[in-house]
Structures are given as structure tokens and as C-alpha cells.
Design a protein around this motif. Structure first.
Motif, PDB file in Angstrom:
ATOM      1  N   VAL A 153      37.977  20.540  28.012  1.00 18.50           N
ATOM      2  CA  VAL A 153      38.900  20.736  29.125  1.00 18.50           C
ATOM      3  C   VAL A 153      38.212  21.656  30.117  1.00 18.50           C
ATOM      4  CG1 VAL A 153      41.113  21.753  29.815  1.00 18.50           C
ATOM      5  CG2 VAL A 153      40.949  20.448  27.677  1.00 18.50           C
ATOM      6  N   LEU A 154      38.295  21.298  31.391  1.00 16.04           N
ATOM      7  CA  LEU A 154      37.847  22.187  32.455  1.00 16.04           C
ATOM      8  C   LEU A 154      39.086  22.780  33.085  1.00 16.04           C
ATOM      9  CD1 LEU A 154      35.053  20.145  34.267  1.00 16.04           C
ATOM     10  CD2 LEU A 154      34.852  21.690  32.328  1.00 16.04           C
ATOM     11  N   ARG A 155      39.058  24.082  33.330  1.00 13.32           N
ATOM     12  CA  ARG A 155      40.197  24.744  33.960  1.00 13.32           C
ATOM     13  C   ARG A 155      39.701  25.864  34.853  1.00 13.32           C
ATOM     14  NH1 ARG A 155      40.644  29.630  31.889  1.00 13.32           N
ATOM     15  NH2 ARG A 155      40.235  30.021  29.699  1.00 13.32           N
ATOM     16  N   ASP A 156      40.602  26.309  35.747  1.00 11.03           N
ATOM     17  CA  ASP A 156      40.257  27.418  36.636  1.00 11.03           C
ATOM     18  C   ASP A 156      39.948  28.665  35.826  1.00 11.03           C
ATOM     19  OD1 ASP A 156      40.665  25.795  38.841  1.00 11.03           O
ATOM     20  OD2 ASP A 156      42.719  26.503  39.178  1.00 11.03           O
ATOM     21  N   ILE A 157      39.030  29.445  36.355  1.00 11.64           N
ATOM     22  CA  ILE A 157      38.639  30.693  35.704  1.00 11.64           C
ATOM     23  C   ILE A 157      39.689  31.767  35.961  1.00 11.64           C
ATOM     24  CG2 ILE A 157      37.299  31.560  37.669  1.00 11.64           C
ATOM     25  CD1 ILE A 157      35.220  32.472  35.499  1.00 11.64           C
ATOM     26  N   SER A 158      39.815  32.679  35.011  1.00 15.21           N
ATOM     27  CA  SER A 158      40.693  33.832  35.190  1.00 15.21           C
ATOM     28  C   SER A 158      39.946  35.083  34.730  1.00 15.21           C
ATOM     29  CB  SER A 158      41.987  33.669  34.385  1.00 15.21           C
ATOM     30  OG  SER A 158      41.720  33.770  33.001  1.00 15.21           O
ATOM     31  N   GLU A 159      40.447  36.212  35.125  1.00 16.22           N
ATOM     32  CA  GLU A 159      39.839  37.500  34.746  1.00 16.22           C
ATOM     33  C   GLU A 159      39.692  37.614  33.224  1.00 16.22           C
ATOM     34  OE1 GLU A 159      38.555  41.566  35.792  1.00 16.22           O
ATOM     35  OE2 GLU A 159      39.222  40.067  37.218  1.00 16.22           O
ATOM     36  N   GLU A 160      40.617  37.024  32.490  1.00 18.11           N
ATOM     37  CA  GLU A 160      40.577  37.094  31.024  1.00 18.11           C
ATOM     38  C   GLU A 160      39.356  36.376  30.438  1.00 18.11           C
ATOM     39  OE1 GLU A 160      43.553  36.067  32.670  1.00 18.11           O
ATOM     40  OE2 GLU A 160      44.146  38.182  32.630  1.00 18.11           O
ATOM     41  N   ASP A 161      38.752  35.482  31.196  1.00 13.56           N
ATOM     42  CA  ASP A 161      37.583  34.735  30.721  1.00 13.56           C
ATOM     43  C   ASP A 161      36.284  35.511  30.868  1.00 13.56           C
ATOM     44  OD1 ASP A 161      39.097  32.343  30.181  1.00 13.56           O
ATOM     45  OD2 ASP A 161      39.094  31.979  32.355  1.00 13.56           O
ATOM     46  N   PHE A 162      36.260  36.502  31.711  1.00 11.30           N
ATOM     47  CA  PHE A 162      35.009  37.176  32.042  1.00 11.30           C
ATOM     48  C   PHE A 162      34.306  37.769  30.827  1.00 11.30           C
ATOM     49  CE2 PHE A 162      36.503  38.200  36.663  1.00 11.30           C
ATOM     50  CZ  PHE A 162      36.432  36.861  36.978  1.00 11.30           C
ATOM     51  N   GLN A 163      35.046  38.381  29.923  1.00 11.26           N
ATOM     52  CA  GLN A 163      34.421  39.019  28.765  1.00 11.26           C
ATOM     53  C   GLN A 163      33.746  37.980  27.865  1.00 11.26           C
ATOM     54  OE1 GLN A 163      34.199  42.408  28.543  1.00 11.26           O
ATOM     55  NE2 GLN A 163      32.754  42.043  26.893  1.00 11.26           N
ATOM     56  N   THR A 164      34.403  36.861  27.654  1.00  9.50           N
ATOM     57  CA  THR A 164      33.803  35.808  26.838  1.00  9.50           C
ATOM     58  C   THR A 164      32.543  35.271  27.497  1.00  9.50           C
ATOM     59  OG1 THR A 164      35.960  35.187  25.967  1.00  9.50           O
ATOM     60  CG2 THR A 164      34.205  33.547  25.772  1.00  9.50           C
ATOM     61  N   LEU A 165      32.600  35.029  28.796  1.00  9.85           N
ATOM     62  CA  LEU A 165      31.418  34.532  29.510  1.00  9.85           C
ATOM     63  C   LEU A 165      30.295  35.568  29.513  1.00  9.85           C
ATOM     64  CD1 LEU A 165      33.206  32.709  32.454  1.00  9.85           C
ATOM     65  CD2 LEU A 165      32.187  31.686  30.398  1.00  9.85           C
ATOM     66  N   TYR A 166      30.669  36.842  29.571  1.00 10.56           N
ATOM     67  CA  TYR A 166      29.666  37.914  29.483  1.00 10.56           C
ATOM     68  C   TYR A 166      28.943  37.843  28.133  1.00 10.56           C
ATOM     69  CZ  TYR A 166      27.764  42.536  28.578  1.00 10.56           C
ATOM     70  OH  TYR A 166      26.925  43.557  28.235  1.00 10.56           O
ATOM     71  N   GLU A 167      29.700  37.666  27.065  1.00  9.49           N
ATOM     72  CA  GLU A 167      29.095  37.588  25.736  1.00  9.49           C
ATOM     73  C   GLU A 167      28.187  36.376  25.607  1.00  9.49           C
ATOM     74  OE1 GLU A 167      29.134  39.970  23.544  1.00  9.49           O
ATOM     75  OE2 GLU A 167      30.581  41.185  24.671  1.00  9.49           O
ATOM     76  N   ILE A 168      28.587  35.250  26.186  1.00 11.00           N
ATOM     77  CA  ILE A 168      27.758  34.046  26.127  1.00 11.00           C
ATOM     78  C   ILE A 168      26.418  34.286  26.829  1.00 11.00           C
ATOM     79  CG2 ILE A 168      27.539  31.669  26.993  1.00 11.00           C
ATOM     80  CD1 ILE A 168      30.586  31.393  26.414  1.00 11.00           C
TER      81      ILE A 168
END
Length: 150
Positions: free
Chosen positions: A4-19
Motif C-alpha cells: 500500500v502506498l499512502r501519504d507520509i506523516s510525522e509518525e513515519d519519520f522515525q521508522t524511515l530514519y531507522e531504515i
């Protein structure tokens, strides 16, 4: 695997940082991970920029990466990043296909693949991109291929 593709939210930033901190990820992408503060600042700027189209990639309800398009040197470019434990499952190909079909319809569209990143090169080929030059050395010093989708 269903993505699923969805709009980004502030809550996603930490996960993307870890990746982006995973050694396998930054080595494959031939990048250097950013510090947490620099990463979060840059992602807040990107999320607020109307010229940047960002979608979070979820697989089975879990954030596994992101895909985006942006302007770079007067051309529209697409880029993506997937966590290493999700590699080899067709997620990047499925995400790019969905992104190109439902979200980013502007053409031409370019992408860059590091010479050493054969998996990303193949994903781009599967999605209709063709190598137009290279390899050449990008502004970041990485030897890469430019690929276009017309």
C-alpha cells in the motif's frame, strides 16, 4: 506481497530514519546515513514542499520504505528506499509500478541507480525505464546510471 502506498506523516519519520541507518541499505544505495536531527529536519522540509511527492510504502501493514518524486537539475526524478529485510520480495517493483500508475504521471521521469546497485537497476527496467547514459559520476561522487521513463 500486497503493498500500500499512502501519504507520509510525522509518525513515519522515525521508522524511515531507522531504515536509512541500516548498513546494508546505505551501502546498496551508496549513500551516507544522516544524523537523526539532520534526517528529521530534512524530512519535515520535504513533506512540506509541494514540489515533492512522497508516499510511504507499507507491506502487510508495516512501513517498509518510501518512494518519492522531486525536481533535480531541471528534471523530475523518482527515488525509493526499502528496508533490507524486505528485499527480494518484489516490494520495490510493486511500489514503483503503483507510484507510476496512481501518483506520479508526469513524463519524462528520470531515476539514478548506482552502478553497484544491480537490484535497483533491474527494478527500474521492469517498470519501463531505459538507460540513457553512463555510467557517469553524479554530483555526490557516486558512479551511476541515469534511466528515463518517457
Amino acid at each position: 506481497m500486497k503493498i500500500v502506498l499512502r501519504d507520509i506523516s510525522e509518525e513515519d519519520f522515525q521508522t524511515l530514519y531507522e531504515i536509512q541507518r541500516e548498513p546494508a541499505v546505505y551501502e546498496m544505495a551508496v549513500t551516507t546515513p544522516r544524523s537523526e536531527d539532520a534526517f528529521l529536519q530534512r524530512w519535515r522540509e520535504k513533506a512540506a514542499d509541494p514540489e515533492i511527492l512522497i508516499q510511504v510504502i507499507e507491506a502487510e501493514g508495516v512501513v517498509v520504505g518510501d518512494i518519492e518524486s522531486f525536481l533535480h537539475e531541471d528534471r523530475r526524478v523518482v527515488g525509493y528506499l526499502i528496508g533490507s529485510k524486505y528485499w527480494g520480495r518484489g516490494i520495490a517493483t510493486a511500489a514503483l509500478t503503483e507510484f507510476l500508475t496512481a501518483h506520479e504521471k508526469r513524463r519524462p521521469l528520470s531515476a539514478f541507480a548506482a552502478v553497484t546497485n544491480k537490484a535497483s537497476y533491474r527494478v527500474l527496467q521492469k517498470c519501463g525505464f531505459h538507460q540513457v547514459d553512463g555510467p557517469s559520476v553524479g554530483s555526490d561522487g557516486v558512479e551511476e546510471f541515469r534511466m528515463d521513463l518517457l
